[in-house]
Design an enzyme around this catalytic site. Structure first.
Site, PDB file in Angstrom:
ATOM      1  N   HIS A  68       0.942  -1.244  -0.105  1.00  0.00           N
ATOM      2  CA  HIS A  68       0.004   0.033   0.141  1.00  0.00           C
ATOM      3  C   HIS A  68       0.889   1.234  -0.006  1.00  0.00           C
ATOM      4  CE1 HIS A  68      -3.829  -1.783   0.263  1.00  0.00           C
ATOM      5  NE2 HIS A  68      -3.432  -2.785   1.282  1.00  0.00           N
ATOM      6  N   ARG A 493      -1.717 -10.400  -3.502  1.00  0.00           N
ATOM      7  CA  ARG A 493      -3.139 -10.759  -3.720  1.00  0.00           C
ATOM      8  C   ARG A 493      -3.857 -10.604  -4.867  1.00  0.00           C
ATOM      9  NH1 ARG A 493      -1.859 -10.371   1.589  1.00  0.00           N
ATOM     10  NH2 ARG A 493      -2.424 -12.133   3.056  1.00  0.00           N
ATOM     11  N   SER A 516      -8.553  -7.767  -2.433  1.00  0.00           N
ATOM     12  CA  SER A 516      -9.751  -8.525  -1.930  1.00  0.00           C
ATOM     13  C   SER A 516     -10.865  -7.762  -1.995  1.00  0.00           C
ATOM     14  CB  SER A 516      -9.414  -8.703  -0.331  1.00  0.00           C
ATOM     15  OG  SER A 516      -8.578  -9.827   0.128  1.00  0.00           O
ATOM     16  N   CYS A 561      -7.655 -10.629   2.312  1.00  0.00           N
ATOM     17  CA  CYS A 561      -7.022  -9.842   3.211  1.00  0.00           C
ATOM     18  C   CYS A 561      -8.035  -8.788   3.392  1.00  0.00           C
ATOM     19  CB  CYS A 561      -5.723  -9.070   2.597  1.00  0.00           C
ATOM     20  SG  CYS A 561      -4.995  -8.080   3.948  1.00  0.00           S
ATOM     21  N   CYS A 564      -8.126  -4.481   4.817  1.00  0.00           N
ATOM     22  CA  CYS A 564      -8.132  -3.072   4.146  1.00  0.00           C
ATOM     23  C   CYS A 564      -9.458  -2.425   4.552  1.00  0.00           C
ATOM     24  CB  CYS A 564      -8.112  -3.334   2.649  1.00  0.00           C
ATOM     25  SG  CYS A 564      -6.400  -3.981   2.047  1.00  0.00           S
TER      26      CYS A 564
END
Length: 582
Positions: A68, A493, A516, A561, A564
């Site tokens: 991120h 991911r 995700s 995940c 977030c």
């Protein structure tokens, strides 16, 4: 209404996820995915200096750690038209590569393997037979009968003490487990080895970024000055340590992770027909092989493109800035748009507005998901109105199909040889098993690429190029009054994008669309499910609704995940707290 099987929370993931499966006898007829945490980081960023955004957004997750932060600095660099030096790109590539391999190995052994490996069964294994099995599939040195006997004793001590610890609350003895005791013992031994291994490989982030998790970044390059003779910079000793860490990653992937995946998959070939999902795949592309500019997508290790309806012969082009390509919908989310619930917004115009009930509190509570209305804190991203899957399977399919990709030959050889070993057709890629295998195979590709990036970095330094930062290109005096940019990358991911709008040197809008969210999002206004929901409804039968291991297998194959989505709660009442930032 048909009976619903509820799994809440899904464990061995990052964040809070609820799955409700609507049953038709033993079959899952429909599934609903609900992220039960509130997203708020984007709202917190408004009005702040865009150069500081990476430090905030990196805290979206503690597992995704650097991705991120890196997407954020890329967004600012894209908005301000900053080109970083080749060395900075190579260092970033090495850090991303280390994140891939660390993340994938941890996911396989510590989050996903227990869906396939019966830990308690390992107690009845013959250590000598386990040693023979391990040596038949790999040259990994820790494969002696005495070694596996010691591991077995450690497991036995857990069980005898009544404290299974990290192995507690598993569905041990479930008839869906198919591995023989010796394979279970081998896998558990490697589970324990991976715990120590991951501590070592995380050091690469600390070398280049000062710490892990959440290493440091900077707009314009990396905060890692190179001076071979300085103790306070990246010197020859630290570069040698990086080489050792790359070799450590390569050996564990090649000699443990890949052989274990194939060995375990050989007992679960039927899962090559389950959990397919949408048949649509999206990859943003990432990792310039030569350390060049992100604008040259032809140099990417992972190519950019989309695949629709499983058609590997037709790769669709993708434009991540165009208004009509990527949109987020909230018709089945606990958010509201000013333009209405059925509107789709490009991230540049994106909104993160919570829906409040009559009592002024943030929704839910609920007893069961009202799937006709909003039922998740996740939005529903769509590409050209298509619901798509992102992640390792999407990347490996693009590599496999795109003959112009520089890693195509390696990807095709890995995929074809794995399918041949397992005796499975290409169609098995579109499954829970294919998704799991893709993550393993791309780890091999990334580990090999890391050596190339390291060699390029060393060659640059030897040639006298030690520059890792684009000085003075990011000072506010040189900024346009208004700018916008996208920070695009392929996180472990899947496709990750941070979109930023800058006005008068401050953040006017910020939207992160994370992997995700693509995969775990709820239905859109047309009722089309997200990737999790579609995968669960594809040829999935539950042996025992009270022990729904089949749901866990498919959901974990995406490596969720959900962290977030961020929330704050009162530790005494458990109620949500509203934070106003002035």
């Amino acid at each position: 209404m048909n009976e619903r099987v509820v799994v809440d929370p899904i464990t061995r993931i990052e964040g809070h996820l609820r799955i409700e499966a609507e049953m038709d006898g033993p079959n899952i007829a429909a599934a609903y995915s609900s992220g039960t945490m509130v997203r708020g980081i984007e709202t917190i960023l408004k009005g702040r200096d865009p150069r500081d955004a990476w430090a905030y957004v990196q805290r979206i997750c503690g597992v995704c750690t650097l991705v991120h932060g890196l997407a954020s600095v890329r967004a600012v660099e894209d908005a301000l038209k900053v080109e970083i030096p080749p060395n900075a790109q190579l260092v970033r590539n090495l850090m991303i590569g280390a994140q891939y391999i660390h993340d994938h190995v941890m996911h396989f052994y510590h989050l996903h393997a227990l869906d396939w490996v019966d830990v308690v069964s390992a107690l009845s294994a013959d250590p000598a037979a386990t040693s023979q099995l391990a040596q038949s599939i790999s040259s990994w040195p820790k494969s002696s009968p005495g070694y596996f006997s010691d591991v077995q004793k450690r497991i036995g001590n857990f069980v005898e003490s009544g404290q299974l610890g990290i192995f507690a609350n598993g569905y041990w003895g479930h008839p869906a487990y198919k591995l023989p005791p010796e394979a279970n013992l081998m896998a558990v031994a490697h589970y324990l080895e991976a715990l120590g291994w991951q501590r070592e490989v995380a050091k690469l982030h600390a070398i280049f970024g000062g710490k892990n998790p959440h290493p440091n970044f900077v707009v314009g390059g990396v905060p890692s000055p190179i001076n071979l003779n300085s103790d306070s910079a990246i010197n020859s000793k630290k570069l040698a340590q990086v080489q050792d860490l790359i070799r450590l990653m390569q050996s564990f992937v090649a000699q443990v992770y890949v052989p274990d995946t194939i060995a375990i998959a050989s007992f679960y070939k039927d899962w090559g027909e389950r959990g397919e999902g949408l048949g649509n795949f999206l990859c943003y592309g990432d990792l310039p092989i030569s350390g060049g500019s992100l604008s040259d997508t032809s140099d990417f290790l992972f190519p950019r493109g989309a695949i629709l309806n499983r058609d590997l012969s037709n790769i669709q082009p993708v434009d991540l800035h165009a208004d009509g390509e990527i949109q987020e919908f909230i018709s089945h989310s606990w958010y509201r748009y000013k333009a209405g619930s059925d509107a789709g917004l490009h991230p540049y115009q994106g909104e993160t507005r919570l829906e409040y009930d009559k009592r002024g509190g943030v929704r839910p509570p609920y007893k069961q998901l009202d799937v006709a209305d909003g039922y998740s804190w996740l939005k529903s991203p769509r590409w050209h109105s298509h619901s798509v899957e992102v992640g390792p399977l999407a990347r490996m399919l693009l590599l496999y199909a795109d003959t112009s990709a520089k890693a195509h030959a390696q990807a095709k050889e890995l995929v074809d040889s794995t399918l041949a070993t397992l005796g499975l057709p290409v169609q098995a890629l579109f499954s829970t098993l294919g998704r799991t295998a893709a993550r393993t195979l791309e780890s091999q590709i990334v580990a090999d690429a890391m050596q190339g990036w390291y060699d390029q970095l060393i060659a640059n330094v030897k040639a006298g190029d030690t520059k890792t930062f684009a000085e003075a290109l990011w000072e506010p005096a040189s900024w346009p009054k208004q700018a916008q940019g996208a920070g695009i990358m392929e996180a472990p991911r899947g496709a990750l994008g941070h979109w930023i709008v800058i006005e008068d040197e401050r953040i006017a809008n910020y939207q992160a669309v994370v992997p995700s969210t693509w995969n775990a999002g709820p239905r859109d206004p047309q009722g089309v499910p997200g990737a999790y929901e579609a995968a669960l409804a594809h040829n999935t039968q539950l042996h025992d609704p009270k022990q729904p291991i089949e749901i866990l297998r498919t959901i974990h194959s995406f490596d969720p995940c959900i962290a977030c989505a961020v929330h704050l709660s009162d530790p005494e009442t458990g109620e949500a707290i509203e934070i106003k930032v002035s």
